[in-house]
Design a protein around this motif. Structure first.
Motif, PDB file in Angstrom:
ATOM      1  N   TRP A 411     -63.766 -91.877 -17.396  1.00 29.10           N
ATOM      2  CA  TRP A 411     -63.384 -92.515 -18.655  1.00 29.10           C
ATOM      3  C   TRP A 411     -64.347 -92.028 -19.724  1.00 29.10           C
ATOM      4  CZ3 TRP A 411     -58.915 -95.147 -19.042  1.00 29.10           C
ATOM      5  CH2 TRP A 411     -58.624 -95.698 -20.302  1.00 29.10           C
ATOM      6  N   PRO A 412     -63.855 -91.217 -20.688  1.00 28.70           N
ATOM      7  CA  PRO A 412     -64.749 -90.597 -21.674  1.00 28.70           C
ATOM      8  C   PRO A 412     -64.907 -91.445 -22.922  1.00 28.70           C
ATOM      9  CG  PRO A 412     -62.567 -89.700 -21.946  1.00 28.70           C
ATOM     10  CD  PRO A 412     -62.465 -90.744 -20.847  1.00 28.70           C
ATOM     11  N   PHE A 413     -65.940 -91.164 -23.684  1.00 32.01           N
ATOM     12  CA  PHE A 413     -66.100 -91.688 -25.033  1.00 32.01           C
ATOM     13  C   PHE A 413     -65.754 -90.542 -25.981  1.00 32.01           C
ATOM     14  CE2 PHE A 413     -67.960 -92.714 -29.015  1.00 32.01           C
ATOM     15  CZ  PHE A 413     -68.223 -94.072 -29.064  1.00 32.01           C
ATOM     16  N   VAL A 414     -64.678 -90.692 -26.718  1.00 31.00           N
ATOM     17  CA  VAL A 414     -64.201 -89.622 -27.591  1.00 31.00           C
ATOM     18  C   VAL A 414     -64.164 -90.129 -29.015  1.00 31.00           C
ATOM     19  CG1 VAL A 414     -62.227 -88.167 -28.154  1.00 31.00           C
ATOM     20  CG2 VAL A 414     -62.851 -88.531 -25.765  1.00 31.00           C
ATOM     21  N   ASN A 415     -64.720 -89.364 -29.936  1.00 29.18           N
ATOM     22  CA  ASN A 415     -64.646 -89.689 -31.358  1.00 29.18           C
ATOM     23  C   ASN A 415     -64.539 -88.403 -32.159  1.00 29.18           C
ATOM     24  OD1 ASN A 415     -64.685 -91.533 -33.598  1.00 29.18           O
ATOM     25  ND2 ASN A 415     -66.753 -90.833 -34.030  1.00 29.18           N
ATOM     26  N   MET A 416     -63.447 -88.316 -32.932  1.00 30.00           N
ATOM     27  CA  MET A 416     -63.160 -87.125 -33.739  1.00 30.00           C
ATOM     28  C   MET A 416     -63.181 -85.884 -32.841  1.00 30.00           C
ATOM     29  SD  MET A 416     -64.669 -87.915 -37.483  1.00 30.00           S
ATOM     30  CE  MET A 416     -64.529 -89.565 -38.179  1.00 30.00           C
ATOM     31  N   ASN A 417     -64.060 -84.898 -33.120  1.00 27.70           N
ATOM     32  CA  ASN A 417     -64.047 -83.674 -32.315  1.00 27.70           C
ATOM     33  C   ASN A 417     -65.174 -83.657 -31.293  1.00 27.70           C
ATOM     34  OD1 ASN A 417     -66.033 -83.308 -34.463  1.00 27.70           O
ATOM     35  ND2 ASN A 417     -66.196 -81.185 -33.769  1.00 27.70           N
ATOM     36  N   ARG A 418     -65.620 -84.849 -30.881  1.00 23.92           N
ATOM     37  CA  ARG A 418     -66.740 -84.925 -29.949  1.00 23.92           C
ATOM     38  C   ARG A 418     -66.396 -85.768 -28.735  1.00 23.92           C
ATOM     39  NH1 ARG A 418     -68.361 -86.522 -34.745  1.00 23.92           N
ATOM     40  NH2 ARG A 418     -68.491 -88.656 -33.971  1.00 23.92           N
ATOM     41  N   THR A 419     -67.045 -85.456 -27.633  1.00 21.95           N
ATOM     42  CA  THR A 419     -67.088 -86.381 -26.510  1.00 21.95           C
ATOM     43  C   THR A 419     -68.542 -86.710 -26.256  1.00 21.95           C
ATOM     44  OG1 THR A 419     -66.382 -86.827 -24.243  1.00 21.95           O
ATOM     45  CG2 THR A 419     -67.125 -84.585 -24.712  1.00 21.95           C
ATOM     46  N   HIS A 420     -68.817 -87.985 -26.067  1.00 20.55           N
ATOM     47  CA  HIS A 420     -70.185 -88.447 -25.858  1.00 20.55           C
ATOM     48  C   HIS A 420     -70.391 -88.753 -24.380  1.00 20.55           C
ATOM     49  CE1 HIS A 420     -70.600 -89.936 -30.315  1.00 20.55           C
ATOM     50  NE2 HIS A 420     -70.202 -88.677 -30.214  1.00 20.55           N
ATOM     51  N   VAL A 421     -71.551 -88.430 -23.882  1.00 19.47           N
ATOM     52  CA  VAL A 421     -71.925 -88.740 -22.506  1.00 19.47           C
ATOM     53  C   VAL A 421     -72.901 -89.900 -22.572  1.00 19.47           C
ATOM     54  CG1 VAL A 421     -73.002 -87.857 -20.402  1.00 19.47           C
ATOM     55  CG2 VAL A 421     -71.494 -86.377 -21.757  1.00 19.47           C
ATOM     56  N   VAL A 422     -72.388 -91.104 -22.354  1.00 11.40           N
ATOM     57  CA  VAL A 422     -73.168 -92.326 -22.545  1.00 11.40           C
ATOM     58  C   VAL A 422     -72.908 -93.309 -21.389  1.00 11.40           C
ATOM     59  CG1 VAL A 422     -73.511 -92.206 -25.040  1.00 11.40           C
ATOM     60  CG2 VAL A 422     -71.335 -93.054 -24.160  1.00 11.40           C
ATOM     61  N   PRO A 423     -73.197 -92.904 -20.158  1.00 12.30           N
ATOM     62  CA  PRO A 423     -72.958 -93.783 -19.017  1.00 12.30           C
ATOM     63  C   PRO A 423     -73.997 -94.893 -18.954  1.00 12.30           C
ATOM     64  CG  PRO A 423     -74.093 -91.823 -18.294  1.00 12.30           C
ATOM     65  CD  PRO A 423     -73.793 -91.623 -19.759  1.00 12.30           C
ATOM     66  N   PRO A 424     -73.838 -95.857 -18.043  1.00  6.93           N
ATOM     67  CA  PRO A 424     -74.869 -96.881 -17.875  1.00  6.93           C
ATOM     68  C   PRO A 424     -76.236 -96.259 -17.637  1.00  6.93           C
ATOM     69  CG  PRO A 424     -72.893 -97.512 -16.686  1.00  6.93           C
ATOM     70  CD  PRO A 424     -72.663 -96.110 -17.180  1.00  6.93           C
ATOM     71  N   CYS A 425     -77.267 -96.930 -18.139  1.00  8.83           N
ATOM     72  CA  CYS A 425     -78.621 -96.390 -18.045  1.00  8.83           C
ATOM     73  C   CYS A 425     -79.153 -96.389 -16.618  1.00  8.83           C
ATOM     74  CB  CYS A 425     -79.562 -97.181 -18.949  1.00  8.83           C
ATOM     75  SG  CYS A 425     -79.168 -97.019 -20.704  1.00  8.83           S
ATOM     76  N   ASN A 426     -78.559 -97.195 -15.756  1.00 12.27           N
ATOM     77  CA  ASN A 426     -79.005 -97.226 -14.357  1.00 12.27           C
ATOM     78  C   ASN A 426     -78.076 -96.440 -13.440  1.00 12.27           C
ATOM     79  OD1 ASN A 426     -76.880 -99.035 -14.555  1.00 12.27           O
ATOM     80  ND2 ASN A 426     -77.805-100.593 -13.239  1.00 12.27           N
ATOM     81  N   ILE A 427     -77.292 -95.542 -13.994  1.00 16.03           N
ATOM     82  CA  ILE A 427     -76.414 -94.706 -13.177  1.00 16.03           C
ATOM     83  C   ILE A 427     -77.250 -93.874 -12.205  1.00 16.03           C
ATOM     84  CG2 ILE A 427     -76.414 -92.778 -14.823  1.00 16.03           C
ATOM     85  CD1 ILE A 427     -73.415 -92.409 -14.183  1.00 16.03           C
ATOM     86  N   SER A 428     -76.691 -93.587 -11.047  1.00 17.36           N
ATOM     87  CA  SER A 428     -77.413 -92.769 -10.066  1.00 17.36           C
ATOM     88  C   SER A 428     -77.194 -91.283 -10.356  1.00 17.36           C
ATOM     89  CB  SER A 428     -76.928 -93.078  -8.651  1.00 17.36           C
ATOM     90  OG  SER A 428     -75.611 -92.588  -8.459  1.00 17.36           O
ATOM     91  N   GLU A 429     -78.050 -90.459  -9.768  1.00 13.47           N
ATOM     92  CA  GLU A 429     -77.905 -89.021  -9.949  1.00 13.47           C
ATOM     93  C   GLU A 429     -76.591 -88.525  -9.347  1.00 13.47           C
ATOM     94  OE1 GLU A 429     -80.322 -84.867  -8.916  1.00 13.47           O
ATOM     95  OE2 GLU A 429     -81.381 -86.800  -8.914  1.00 13.47           O
ATOM     96  N   ALA A 430     -76.211 -89.079  -8.214  1.00 13.83           N
ATOM     97  CA  ALA A 430     -74.951 -88.670  -7.579  1.00 13.83           C
ATOM     98  C   ALA A 430     -73.758 -89.015  -8.462  1.00 13.83           C
ATOM     99  CB  ALA A 430     -74.813 -89.331  -6.210  1.00 13.83           C
ATOM    100  N   GLU A 431     -73.772 -90.212  -9.054  1.00 18.28           N
ATOM    101  CA  GLU A 431     -72.683 -90.613  -9.949  1.00 18.28           C
ATOM    102  C   GLU A 431     -72.645 -89.719 -11.187  1.00 18.28           C
ATOM    103  OE1 GLU A 431     -72.610 -95.403  -8.857  1.00 18.28           O
ATOM    104  OE2 GLU A 431     -73.897 -94.648 -10.461  1.00 18.28           O
ATOM    105  N   LEU A 432     -73.818 -89.425 -11.721  1.00 17.52           N
ATOM    106  CA  LEU A 432     -73.872 -88.527 -12.869  1.00 17.52           C
ATOM    107  C   LEU A 432     -73.215 -87.190 -12.567  1.00 17.52           C
ATOM    108  CD1 LEU A 432     -77.367 -88.619 -14.658  1.00 17.52           C
ATOM    109  CD2 LEU A 432     -75.108 -88.924 -15.699  1.00 17.52           C
ATOM    110  N   LYS A 433     -73.571 -86.621 -11.428  1.00 20.97           N
ATOM    111  CA  LYS A 433     -73.031 -85.307 -11.079  1.00 20.97           C
ATOM    112  C   LYS A 433     -71.527 -85.380 -10.832  1.00 20.97           C
ATOM    113  CE  LYS A 433     -77.327 -83.228  -9.506  1.00 20.97           C
ATOM    114  NZ  LYS A 433     -78.093 -82.630  -8.388  1.00 20.97           N
ATOM    115  N   GLU A 434     -71.057 -86.483 -10.290  1.00 20.44           N
ATOM    116  CA  GLU A 434     -69.611 -86.680 -10.133  1.00 20.44           C
ATOM    117  C   GLU A 434     -68.923 -86.670 -11.502  1.00 20.44           C
ATOM    118  OE1 GLU A 434     -66.698 -90.486  -9.336  1.00 20.44           O
ATOM    119  OE2 GLU A 434     -68.589 -90.421  -8.225  1.00 20.44           O
ATOM    120  N   GLY A 435     -69.508 -87.390 -12.463  1.00 18.52           N
ATOM    121  CA  GLY A 435     -68.915 -87.447 -13.792  1.00 18.52           C
ATOM    122  C   GLY A 435     -68.978 -86.120 -14.523  1.00 18.52           C
ATOM    123  N   LEU A 436     -70.079 -85.415 -14.368  1.00 14.78           N
ATOM    124  CA  LEU A 436     -70.222 -84.127 -15.033  1.00 14.78           C
ATOM    125  C   LEU A 436     -69.254 -83.094 -14.465  1.00 14.78           C
ATOM    126  CD1 LEU A 436     -74.104 -84.118 -15.329  1.00 14.78           C
ATOM    127  CD2 LEU A 436     -72.472 -84.307 -17.222  1.00 14.78           C
TER     128      LEU A 436
END
Length: 451
Positions: A411-436
């Motif tokens: 689920w992305p954060f999209v505004n105008m011509n940008r996408t923001h990467v703003v997941p929860p601050c306590n996200i795990s490294e594995a979850e981050l890599k899944e999202g990326l």
């Protein structure tokens, strides 16, 4: 938690929403809200059992993720003890929340005025500044967002202001630094900083310094594009404010409470404002809460003179209990340190690698768990992937990108011509890599529109 499909319940939720809920910032007949069945940690899911990794943190507020058990328990305990009480009284949850926040704010911002959210925090910060100085004007940046109430939206720079712009709100706008799309023809960060400060100083000179009550800036602009200010800029604004007796307000509604790898983004720049607004991450949005952290000098203005403002639910016990629990969780579980480490070691390097692979990525910028990818049609000309404030068919490339991300479980954060990467601050490294990885796949769709 494993999502259990229940499409009939989802259909009922959707039907009631369509019949009765009036959604913000939307043409009501043109939207199709997802019916959400549940959420936990960095994920949420719908009634068909589809799960999404939330790279938007709700609206950039679930800094500790969804349903953190310690915060849920604290809300339950407070509800059993005292669900609500009027703001004129001293209440344990309110006092403790204020103490914990004041311990973490920079400088002498030791008095806390509680609000129900970020927009009314900005409303009251501006009111305080005007009363403190006796001056009418407020300066704000064109690329900014400060809230949806009448004063806050007039202070806002982005197009959501236009329909409600009264033209008489005492607001003067200026260009803040943005090296990628410099308004100052700068070729380096140093030039951008120096020219942006000169522009601000000139704006004040032509407006009349004695008429300016406050300058308000998002420490790092959020929805407007996560433009990290160049070194020296915020310190330069602080000097300008001191020179002219202007109140310096930093809006940390989105950037505060760990999002940047510090308790407050101001700590990244070693700058202390006179007023600091907060909300969102203060309790991860579990119960609505915001506030203004107030310097000693401004607090003294209202020592024997009543402050003419307040809210029925200021410092609501349930919201404050959630804030106490959230701040304690963040301290105990390293939630502030996690964005600093993973932002530097994982997010930044991975996003820069994505930029190398995808011709639609014009720039990567950010820090902590607060990043933006600017998508373009042409890297050389920097033409945005969609026009400014695009809608309908003009926004089709970004809509296609967002649809691809969601199809991939992101689920992305999209505004105008940008996408923001703003997941929860306590996200795990594995979850981050899944999202990326899901982001990588979705950017291939954006590439189809880039030359």
């Amino acid at each position: 938690m494993t999502p259990q499909p229940n499409p009939e319940a989802g259909a009922a939720v959707k039907a009631a929403d369509r019949d009765h809920v009036f959604h913000s910032w939307s043409a009501q007949e043109l939207i199709d809200p997802l019916a959400v069945a549940g959420a936990e940690g960095s994920y949420f899911w719908d009634y068909d059992g589809r799960r999404y990794l939330d790279f938007s943190s709700g609206l950039v507020y679930t800094n500790i993720g969804y349903q953190h058990p310690k915060v849920v328990a604290a809300i339950q305990e407070q509800a059993a003890k005292m669900t609500t009480f009027a703001p004129a009284f001293a209440v344990e949850a309110r006092s403790e929340a204020a103490r914990l926040i004041a311990e973490r704010t920079p400088g002498d911002l030791d008095k806390i005025f509680f609000t129900n959210g970020g927009a009314d925090a900005v409303e009251h910060a501006i009111r305080m500044a005007r009363l403190h100085t006796g001056r009418p004007k407020v300066l704000s940046a064109y690329r900014s967002y400060h809230g949806g109430t009448q004063q806050a939206v007039n202070i806002t720079g982005d197009p959501r202001r236009w329909a409600s712009d009264s033209g008489t709100a005492g607001v003067v706008r200026f260009w803040a630094p943005y090296p990628y799309r410099s308004r100052f023809y700068a070729e380096t960060e140093e030039q951008e900083c120096a020219r942006a400060l000169e522009h601000l100083e000139t704006t004040i000179a032509f407006e009349g310094p004695s008429t300016v009550a406050a300058i308000i800036l998002e420490t790092i602009p959020g929805t407007a594009g996560i433009m990290v200010p160049p070194p020296g800029y915020l310190a330069g604004v602080r000097e300008i404010c001191d020179k002219h007796g202007i109140v310096f307000v930093l809006d940390e509604v989105m950037a505060g409470f760990g999002r940047t790898g510090e308790w407050f983004a101001a700590d990244l720049f070693d700058v202390t404002p006179d007023l600091l607004t907060f909300a969102k991450g203060v309790n991860s949005g579990y119960v609505p809460l915001g506030g203004v952290a107030i310097s000693g000098a401004i607090a003294e203005t209202f020592g024997k003179r009543p402050y003419p403002g307040g809210l029925t639910y200021s410092g609501h016990p349930l919201a404050c209990a959630a804030a106490v629990a959230t701040i304690n969780v963040m301290a105990e579980e390293g939630v502030v340190e996690n964005p600093a480490r993973l932002g530097a070691d994982v997010v930044g390097p991975e996003l820069r690698a994505l930029a190398e692979r995808h011709r639609s990525v014009g720039e990567v910028r950010g820090t902590g768990m607060f990043w933006a990818l600017e998508l373009v049609r042409d890297r050389e000309t920097r033409e945005p992937l969609v026009p400014y404030n695009a809608a309908g068919e003009a926004n089709a490339p970004m809509a296609a990108f967002a649809a691809a991300a969601k199809k991939g479980g992101l689920w992305p954060f999209v505004n105008m011509n940008r996408t923001h990467v703003v997941p929860p601050c306590n996200i795990s490294e594995a979850e981050l890599k899944e999202g990326l990885a899901a982001l990588d796949a979705a950017l291939s769709v954006a590439d189809e529109y880039a030359g």
